[in-house]
Design an enzyme around this catalytic site. Structure first.
Site, PDB file in Angstrom:
ATOM      1  N   LYS A  53       0.611  -1.160  -0.185  1.00 37.20           N
ATOM      2  CA  LYS A  53      -0.263  -0.131  -0.051  1.00 37.20           C
ATOM      3  C   LYS A  53       1.276   1.439  -0.460  1.00 37.20           C
ATOM      4  CE  LYS A  53      -3.939  -2.604   2.030  1.00 37.20           C
ATOM      5  NZ  LYS A  53      -4.686  -2.742   3.335  1.00 37.20           N
ATOM      6  N   GLN A  97      -5.144  -1.155   9.350  1.00 30.81           N
ATOM      7  CA  GLN A  97      -4.899  -2.287   8.873  1.00 30.81           C
ATOM      8  C   GLN A  97      -5.334  -3.666   9.837  1.00 30.81           C
ATOM      9  OE1 GLN A  97      -3.770  -3.581   5.592  1.00 30.81           O
ATOM     10  NE2 GLN A  97      -3.495  -5.654   5.658  1.00 30.81           N
ATOM     11  N   ASP A 120     -11.324   2.991   4.282  1.00 32.80           N
ATOM     12  CA  ASP A 120     -11.754   1.322   3.627  1.00 32.80           C
ATOM     13  C   ASP A 120     -13.042   1.361   4.051  1.00 32.80           C
ATOM     14  OD1 ASP A 120      -9.468  -0.478   3.604  1.00 32.80           O
ATOM     15  OD2 ASP A 120      -8.838  -0.102   5.490  1.00 32.80           O
TER      16      ASP A 120
END
Ligand code: GUN
Length: 284
Positions: A53, A97, A120
């Site tokens: 990422k 994460q 997200d």
């Protein structure tokens, strides 16, 4: 029939080219898009995802910041970092994460992220907006799947879509997006009685269960579009999806490979969401 293979790397490269231009434009206006990524613990798969990422941000000119915490970090410390990032004007996207170590309440952490920076799309407010058909941020993996279908010109209206997996990260938002696109959607999961009965009816089959090669060719309707969201590591170290690619590709009309299918699209849509968030911050 041998299926056409949907190349997620090629589509990602095309989309990232246009994202790079948008990021450059924002940067020239003094609003470079910025993403903060928080990683807690030493999960090797998470470490790889986070590294990819951050690398992807560099390729399109998105500013990135990585914050790593040891596995035994008290949740308050991470919540404090999130609060600081919520208030930081350089940061337009915040990603924690998952999974988190057991002392964390994942929902509490996700709710602590400002809904305006939740690239997200996991914050309850953003899940609610998606469910209402008015999304602010679409979760990156299902968003990537929809982009792949759209790039192939696949209309979902009236199609039978079957999603295998009901996770918050993929299965549920995928289902909502397919409904919004006017597909008739069936969701299967670990307690589904006759999985093959359902999958064999699917014009569009999305596998998101995390079980290597669980969907075999005999479970696929001839001519179906098969989207494999799984990323599993086999004992020999190789990656494979939830679909048995070799047998399914002989039955499907279109199929995504693993690696090189949905995976790169997930990261591309994270960049898209971050740039979209920066656009909004810049008042566009
Ligand atoms: N863990 C597995 N997939 C994801 C994802 O898309 N976002 C985050 N934050 N964690 C994940």
């Amino acid at each position: 029939m041998t299926a056409k293979i949907l190349d997620g790397n090629a589509l990602s490269a095309k989309l990232r080219e246009s994202l790079r231009h948008r990021a450059a434009e924002l940067t020239a206006q003094g609003c470079q898009p910025g993403l903060a990524v928080i990683l807690v613990g030493e999960n090797p798969a998470s470490q790889v995802y986070v590294r990819n990422k951050i690398k992807a941000c560099e390729t399109v000119g998105v500013h990135s910041e990585k914050y790593e915490f040891p596995a035994d970090t008290p949740p308050e410390k991470v919540l404090k970092k999130i609060a600081a990032l919520n208030a930081d004007p350089k940061i337009h996207g915040i990603l924690v994460q998952l999974p988190l170590p057991p002392q964390f309440d994942e929902d509490e952490v996700l709710e602590a992220i400002s809904a305006e920076k939740d690239v997200d799309g996991f914050h309850a407010e953003n899940v609610g907006l998606l469910a209402q058909g008015n999304p602010r941020f679409i979760s990156c993996t299902p968003y990537g799947v929809m982009e792949m279908l759209s790039a192939e010109g696949i209309s979902l209206r009236g199609k039978e879509a079957v999603v295998v997996g009901r996770s918050n990260i993929v299965g549920k938002p995928m289902t909502l997006l397919l409904i919004a696109a006017s597909a008739t959607v069936t969701v299967c999961h670990s307690q589904t009685r006759d999985l093959a009965f359902h999958t064999r009816r699917a014009d569009v089959l999305v596998a998101a269960v995390g079980k290597p090669k669980m969907i075999t060719g005999d479970m696929v309707k001839p001519g179906a579009v098969v989207i494999d969201v799984g990323i599993n590591r086999l004992p020999d170290g190789k990656l494979c999806g939830d679909v048995d690619f070799e047998s399914a590709k002989e039955v499907a009309s279109l199929i995504t490979p693993v690696p090189g299918g949905v995976g790169p699209m997930t990261i591309t849509m994270l960049l898209a969401n971050t740039i979209e968030s920066a656009d909004r911050a810049a008042g566009k």
